[in-house]
Design a protein around this motif. Structure first.
Motif, PDB file in Angstrom:
ATOM      1  N   GLU A   1       0.861  10.606   5.435  1.00 29.51           N
ATOM      2  CA  GLU A   1       0.045   9.493   4.951  1.00 29.51           C
ATOM      3  C   GLU A   1       0.614   8.130   5.346  1.00 29.51           C
ATOM      4  OE1 GLU A   1       3.118  10.256   1.773  1.00 29.51           O
ATOM      5  OE2 GLU A   1       1.920  11.427   3.191  1.00 29.51           O
ATOM      6  N   ILE A   2       1.859   8.093   5.826  1.00 29.08           N
ATOM      7  CA  ILE A   2       2.482   6.812   6.167  1.00 29.08           C
ATOM      8  C   ILE A   2       1.992   6.323   7.525  1.00 29.08           C
ATOM      9  CG2 ILE A   2       4.658   5.623   6.596  1.00 29.08           C
ATOM     10  CD1 ILE A   2       4.177   6.432   3.684  1.00 29.08           C
ATOM     11  N   HIS A   3       1.486   5.089   7.579  1.00 29.04           N
ATOM     12  CA  HIS A   3       1.057   4.522   8.870  1.00 29.04           C
ATOM     13  C   HIS A   3       1.837   3.276   9.246  1.00 29.04           C
ATOM     14  CE1 HIS A   3      -0.924   1.032   7.162  1.00 29.04           C
ATOM     15  NE2 HIS A   3      -1.662   1.767   6.373  1.00 29.04           N
ATOM     16  N   SER A   4       2.647   2.728   8.325  1.00 22.29           N
ATOM     17  CA  SER A   4       3.397   1.511   8.621  1.00 22.29           C
ATOM     18  C   SER A   4       4.832   1.655   8.132  1.00 22.29           C
ATOM     19  CB  SER A   4       2.755   0.295   7.938  1.00 22.29           C
ATOM     20  OG  SER A   4       1.414   0.140   8.360  1.00 22.29           O
ATOM     21  N   LEU A   5       5.795   1.353   9.021  1.00 17.75           N
ATOM     22  CA  LEU A   5       7.203   1.505   8.682  1.00 17.75           C
ATOM     23  C   LEU A   5       7.954   0.237   9.085  1.00 17.75           C
ATOM     24  CD1 LEU A   5       9.529   3.304   7.682  1.00 17.75           C
ATOM     25  CD2 LEU A   5       9.675   4.263   9.988  1.00 17.75           C
ATOM     26  N   TYR A   6       8.557  -0.424   8.102  1.00 17.10           N
ATOM     27  CA  TYR A   6       9.291  -1.664   8.320  1.00 17.10           C
ATOM     28  C   TYR A   6      10.787  -1.393   8.187  1.00 17.10           C
ATOM     29  CZ  TYR A   6       4.816  -4.088   7.610  1.00 17.10           C
ATOM     30  OH  TYR A   6       3.522  -4.523   7.712  1.00 17.10           O
ATOM     31  N   LEU A   7      11.526  -1.517   9.275  1.00 16.23           N
ATOM     32  CA  LEU A   7      12.967  -1.284   9.269  1.00 16.23           C
ATOM     33  C   LEU A   7      13.706  -2.409   9.989  1.00 16.23           C
ATOM     34  CD1 LEU A   7      13.006   2.552  10.065  1.00 16.23           C
ATOM     35  CD2 LEU A   7      13.723   1.494   7.916  1.00 16.23           C
ATOM     36  N   GLN A   8      13.126  -3.588  10.056  1.00 13.68           N
ATOM     37  CA  GLN A   8      13.743  -4.680  10.781  1.00 13.68           C
ATOM     38  C   GLN A   8      14.939  -5.246  10.016  1.00 13.68           C
ATOM     39  OE1 GLN A   8      10.705  -4.690   9.433  1.00 13.68           O
ATOM     40  NE2 GLN A   8      10.015  -6.720   8.823  1.00 13.68           N
ATOM     41  N   GLN A   9      15.820  -5.919  10.779  1.00 16.13           N
ATOM     42  CA  GLN A   9      17.001  -6.575  10.232  1.00 16.13           C
ATOM     43  C   GLN A   9      17.913  -5.602   9.481  1.00 16.13           C
ATOM     44  OE1 GLN A   9      17.608  -9.657  11.139  1.00 16.13           O
ATOM     45  NE2 GLN A   9      15.633  -9.737  12.203  1.00 16.13           N
ATOM     46  N   ASN A  10      18.204  -4.464  10.110  1.00 14.54           N
ATOM     47  CA  ASN A  10      19.169  -3.507   9.595  1.00 14.54           C
ATOM     48  C   ASN A  10      20.285  -3.325  10.620  1.00 14.54           C
ATOM     49  OD1 ASN A  10      18.331  -2.402   6.874  1.00 14.54           O
ATOM     50  ND2 ASN A  10      16.411  -2.100   7.982  1.00 14.54           N
ATOM     51  N   LYS A  11      20.973  -2.195  10.573  1.00 14.72           N
ATOM     52  CA  LYS A  11      22.071  -1.915  11.500  1.00 14.72           C
ATOM     53  C   LYS A  11      21.821  -0.617  12.262  1.00 14.72           C
ATOM     54  CE  LYS A  11      25.346  -4.246   8.428  1.00 14.72           C
ATOM     55  NZ  LYS A  11      26.577  -4.106   7.610  1.00 14.72           N
TER      56      LYS A  11
ATOM     57  N   PRO B   1       0.832  -1.204   0.000  1.00 18.96           N
ATOM     58  CA  PRO B   1       0.000   0.000   0.000  1.00 18.96           C
ATOM     59  C   PRO B   1       0.864   1.251   0.000  1.00 18.96           C
ATOM     60  CG  PRO B   1      -0.696  -1.568   1.699  1.00 18.96           C
ATOM     61  CD  PRO B   1       0.621  -2.054   1.174  1.00 18.96           C
ATOM     62  N   PHE B   2       0.317   2.344  -0.532  1.00 19.54           N
ATOM     63  CA  PHE B   2       1.060   3.596  -0.565  1.00 19.54           C
ATOM     64  C   PHE B   2       1.336   4.125   0.834  1.00 19.54           C
ATOM     65  CE2 PHE B   2      -1.029   3.856  -4.831  1.00 19.54           C
ATOM     66  CZ  PHE B   2       0.138   3.762  -5.560  1.00 19.54           C
ATOM     67  N   SER B   3       0.587   3.659   1.823  1.00 19.29           N
ATOM     68  CA  SER B   3       0.756   4.134   3.191  1.00 19.29           C
ATOM     69  C   SER B   3       1.831   3.362   3.943  1.00 19.29           C
ATOM     70  CB  SER B   3      -0.580   4.035   3.935  1.00 19.29           C
ATOM     71  OG  SER B   3      -1.092   2.719   3.864  1.00 19.29           O
ATOM     72  N   THR B   4       2.580   2.523   3.239  1.00 21.04           N
ATOM     73  CA  THR B   4       3.584   1.673   3.861  1.00 21.04           C
ATOM     74  C   THR B   4       4.970   1.940   3.272  1.00 21.04           C
ATOM     75  OG1 THR B   4       1.997  -0.098   4.306  1.00 21.04           O
ATOM     76  CG2 THR B   4       4.324  -0.716   4.209  1.00 21.04           C
ATOM     77  N   ILE B   5       5.971   1.990   4.159  1.00 18.39           N
ATOM     78  CA  ILE B   5       7.367   2.048   3.718  1.00 18.39           C
ATOM     79  C   ILE B   5       8.058   0.791   4.214  1.00 18.39           C
ATOM     80  CG2 ILE B   5       9.578   3.212   3.973  1.00 18.39           C
ATOM     81  CD1 ILE B   5       8.143   5.835   4.140  1.00 18.39           C
ATOM     82  N   ARG B   6       8.652   0.043   3.300  1.00 15.62           N
ATOM     83  CA  ARG B   6       9.321  -1.199   3.673  1.00 15.62           C
ATOM     84  C   ARG B   6      10.784  -1.131   3.266  1.00 15.62           C
ATOM     85  NH1 ARG B   6       6.414  -6.677   4.598  1.00 15.62           N
ATOM     86  NH2 ARG B   6       8.058  -7.640   5.826  1.00 15.62           N
ATOM     87  N   LEU B   7      11.661  -1.072   4.268  1.00 16.27           N
ATOM     88  CA  LEU B   7      13.098  -0.989   4.040  1.00 16.27           C
ATOM     89  C   LEU B   7      13.835  -1.971   4.943  1.00 16.27           C
ATOM     90  CD1 LEU B   7      13.467   2.897   3.831  1.00 16.27           C
ATOM     91  CD2 LEU B   7      13.708   1.287   1.935  1.00 16.27           C
ATOM     92  N   ASP B   8      13.265  -3.159   5.120  1.00 20.84           N
ATOM     93  CA  ASP B   8      13.937  -4.160   5.941  1.00 20.84           C
ATOM     94  C   ASP B   8      15.062  -4.815   5.150  1.00 20.84           C
ATOM     95  OD1 ASP B   8      12.246  -6.972   4.981  1.00 20.84           O
ATOM     96  OD2 ASP B   8      11.313  -5.023   4.664  1.00 20.84           O
TER      97      ASP B   8
END
Length: 209
Positions: free
Chosen positions: A28-38, A6-13
């Motif tokens: 507009e962003i309601h979901s942010l995925y940043l798992q498994q980074n540094k 969805p456009f309301s999601t940013i996924r950068l895991d």
């Protein structure tokens, strides 16, 4: 695969990200995925004022901080980081699901009671449901901002029971990609079958030697 989200999601895991940079406001962003980074520090999240789902599992975060600008945050995953001491004052009161599994802070004396007492809307902690009504606080009247939070996140009528629409966005994120890939797989399968039919018809045609 970002076109499936969805456009309301940013996924950068799993992108080897070491820090959260300063961005322009993304309301507009309601979901942010940043798992498994540094990532080592929680910062610069005030550009997501309407964030509800934040996933920071498997990073190098040492302390919980800079989350107060997220008044609507409902789900926070900080599992498997390096948080030794937890300051519950840094946790948004709006949280309903919190995961700190794999951090040393979970070994603090009275850890669970401390977190439950600090978060009046919490329904699940470290994958374990919260039993009993912990939604009401003792004391006098609440501020207008607290009243707004209560309207946005009403207290459950029973343990681990949420409003019907609470997980709607999360459900769409988890099932959307699967549905899209399933559709693509079926279309590819049908195309293969059609190709096989054409070859079979060709083999059976009178002119085939």
């Amino acid at each position: 695969s970002t076109e499936l989200l969805p456009f309301s999601t940013i996924r950068l895991d799993r992108e080897n990200i070491s820090s959260i940079g300063k961005l322009q406001s993304l309301e507009e962003i309601h979901s942010l995925y940043l798992q498994q980074n540094k990532i080592e520090k929680i910062e610069n999240l005030d550009c997501f004022p309407n964030l509800r789902f934040l996933y920071l599992a498997g990073n190098r975060i040492r302390r919980v901080e800079n989350l107060q600008p997220l008044p609507h945050l409902s789900v926070l995953d900080l599992s498997h980081n390096q948080i030794q001491v937890l300051d519950t004052e840094e946790l948004p009161r709006s949280l309903q699901l919190l995961d700190l599994t794999g951090n040393e802070c979970t070994c603090q004396h009275g850890y669970r009671e401390l977190v439950v007492g600090a978060l009046p809307h919490l329904l699940q902690l470290d994958s374990q449901p919260i039993h009993g009504n912990v939604g009401k606080e003792e004391g006098g009247g609440s501020s207008s901002s607290e009243d707004e939070d209560d309207d946005l996140f009403p207290e459950p009528s029973s343990p681990f029971t949420v409003d019907k629409d609470f997980f709607e966005d999360l459900h769409q994120e988890l099932t959307g990609r699967w549905q899209r890939r399933r559709k693509e797989t079926l279309e590819e399968h049908q195309a293969r079958l059609e190709e096989l039919r054409e070859r079979w018809d060709l083999l059976l045609s009178p002119g085939w030697d």
